[in-house]
Enzyme design. Structure first.
Site, PDB file in Angstrom:
ATOM      1  CG  ASP A 191      -2.055  -0.951   1.158  1.00 40.99           C
ATOM      2  OD1 ASP A 191      -2.336  -1.443   0.051  1.00 40.99           O
ATOM      3  OD2 ASP A 191      -2.655  -1.228   2.212  1.00 40.99           O
ATOM      4  NE  ARG A 226      -1.661   3.008  13.719  1.00 38.82           N
ATOM      5  CZ  ARG A 226      -0.892   2.247  12.957  1.00 38.82           C
ATOM      6  NH1 ARG A 226       0.305   2.652  12.625  1.00 38.82           N
ATOM      7  NH2 ARG A 226      -1.313   1.083  12.534  1.00 38.82           N
ATOM      8  CG  ASP A 262      -4.696   2.404  13.097  1.00 37.87           C
ATOM      9  OD1 ASP A 262      -4.710   2.671  14.312  1.00 37.87           O
ATOM     10  OD2 ASP A 262      -4.501   1.263  12.652  1.00 37.87           O
ATOM     11  CB  SER A 314      -5.084  -6.511   7.791  1.00 38.20           C
ATOM     12  OG  SER A 314      -4.653  -5.340   8.428  1.00 38.20           O
TER      13      SER A 314
HETATM   14  N1  ARG Z   1      -8.483  -2.702  16.018  1.00 35.22           N
HETATM   15  C1  ARG Z   1      -7.212  -2.215  16.457  1.00 35.22           C
HETATM   16  C2  ARG Z   1      -7.290  -0.751  16.752  1.00 35.22           C
HETATM   17  O1  ARG Z   1      -8.135  -0.074  16.257  1.00 35.22           O
HETATM   18  C3  ARG Z   1      -6.101  -2.516  15.495  1.00 35.22           C
HETATM   19  C4  ARG Z   1      -6.171  -1.829  14.152  1.00 35.22           C
HETATM   20  C5  ARG Z   1      -5.144  -2.258  13.149  1.00 35.22           C
HETATM   21  N2  ARG Z   1      -5.277  -3.647  12.887  1.00 35.22           N
HETATM   22  C6  ARG Z   1      -4.746  -4.331  11.864  1.00 35.22           C
HETATM   23  N3  ARG Z   1      -4.900  -5.598  11.895  1.00 35.22           N
HETATM   24  N4  ARG Z   1      -4.112  -3.760  10.903  1.00 35.22           N
HETATM   25  O2  ARG Z   1      -6.460  -0.223  17.466  1.00 35.22           O
END
Ligand code: ARG
Length: 393
Positions: free
Chosen positions: A13, A96, A125, A177
């Site tokens: 990506d 983040r 995110d 993912s």
């Molecule tokens: N659900 C989690 C959060 O919002 C992780 C998000 C990213 N997850 C991922 N498998 N890329 O903090």
């Protein structure tokens, strides 16, 4: 030419994003944050840098932010006992705001007008990064190509990468993912979207299946000083080593897995599985130590703070006044949180079996039913009369 700083992971990506932004007329500077994500087989930061340049970036910043991540993000969350919806230790969410901080810092250094990221339009995110960037520098433009671009599938992105000679290993299948850092791993999508199905073993990366772990338990002692973990089994360790060690040992015993359907900020429910062996051990131990040293009112009040704190982290409000104020409260409670907790790791479970602290409020002469008992039971009669008085008609 307009400059943009992109949060770059080295994956398909963000590699396509480099080229895509270039096509839109931007000079692209990539920023790779090392939060302890561990690199895949055959991967290296040099290779990631080379890939960014091959995709069209003019410059690549690679920063090892692990110590800062631990000190300024993980520790405050641990002290707060922050857990989202009872099971998620917030590894992704905590990373983040730190990434946002450096996006802004590098944008200033490079005199860039914009920052960009590779988050989708459905997740949390994007919110966390953009809200944090907006707080730190509201003048920066924010670009989220994945929300806007024309590609509808991974295959289309692969075609794009091939067309522009972006060196991506397109043979790699991606069943899930995954987002990973030193505090834990978040895994979603693929077969996990079927809520009725148990996660396949191959979805987990650092924990053994509890059914396949040793039938002998492992006892482990974690010591804290003012809410900060300092020793394992009596040995002083640097925080990064301590966390890595607990990830390793906890993982061996299948500790720290969770499988949940959570409420996302954007209003949807999603299934995600998590692995956080070190986080689970440290959280369990820290909470137990607090149970020993905090008085009842502080302990109960802090439960509410934990809940709110976790929400703020999950909701992307790390750099908010409320989160700041809660840190003040939490820090104030940690002065007494020193001592040692003994835990038993076995078959996916992590349970407290022993505790000690110089600040313990436990008084054996008061709680004992043995002959050393110093508790004056006669006092209870008057206490109960007064306590129940307001409720009598
Ligand atoms: N659900 C989690 C959060 O919002 C992780 C998000 C990213 N997850 C991922 N498998 N890329 O903090």
């Amino acid at each position: 030419m307009k400059k943009v700083v992109l949060a770059y992971s080295g994956g398909l990506d963000t590699s396509c994003i480099v080229r895509w932004l270039k096509e839109k007329g931007y000079e692209v500077i990539c920023f790779v944050a090392d939060l302890g994500q561990g690199l895949g087989q055959g991967e290296s930061f040099e290779a990631i840098e080379a890939r960014a340049l091959a995709a069209g970036a003019t410059k690549v910043y690679i920063r090892d932010l692990q110590d800062e991540f631990i000190k300024d993000f993980i520790l405050p969350a641990l002290k707060a006992n922050a857990v989202y919806e009872g099971r998620y230790l917030l590894a992704t969410a905590l990373g983040r705001p730190l990434i946002a901080k450096y996006l802004v810092q590098i944008a200033h250094k490079e005199k860039a007008q914009a920052v960009a990221h590779g988050c989708t339009g459905k997740g949390n995110d994007q919110v966390r990064l953009e809200v944090a960037v907006g707080i730190l520098d509201p003048r920066l433009e924010i670009i989220a190509p994945v929300r806007d671009w024309e590609f509808k599938s991974r295959e289309e992105e692969i075609d794009y990468a091939l067309k522009y000679n972006i060196p991506i290993d397109v043979t790699k299948k991606k069943p899930y993912s995954v987002d990973r850092n030193i505090w834990g791993i978040s895994i979603e999508a693929g077969v996990l979207e079927n809520l009725e199905q148990e996660p396949p073993e191959d979805a987990y990366l650092i924990t053994k299946s509890p059914t396949h772990t040793s039938s002998y338990p492992r006892y482990i002692e974690v010591s804290f000083v003012k809410g900060v973990p300092t020793k394992i089994d009596g040995k002083v360790l640097k925080l990064k080593d301590l966390i890595n060690y607990l990830n390793e040992v906890g993982g061996q015993f299948g500790v720290g897995r969770s499988d949940m359907v959570e409420n996302r900020l954007v209003g949807i429910k999603s299934r995600e599985i998590y692995e956080a062996p070190a986080g689970t051990i440290l959280y369990t131990a820290h909470k137990e130590l607090e149970a020993l040293v905090l008085d009842r009112e502080v302990a109960h009040f802090k439960e509410m703070i934990s809940l709110k704190y976790a929400e703020l982290v999950y909701y992307g409000l790390w750099f908010s006044a409320l989160k700041d104020a809660l840190d003040g409260f939490v820090e104030k409670t940690q002065g007494l949180v020193s001592g040692t907790i003994r835990l038993r790791l076995s078959k996916g479970s992590c349970v407290v079996v022993g505790r000690k602290s110089v600040n313990s409020l436990y008084k054996k002469e008061l709680s004992t039913y043995g002959k050393e008992d110093k508790f004056d039971q006669k006092l209870a009669e008057g206490f109960i009369k007064l306590w129940g008085m307001p409720y009598k008609r």
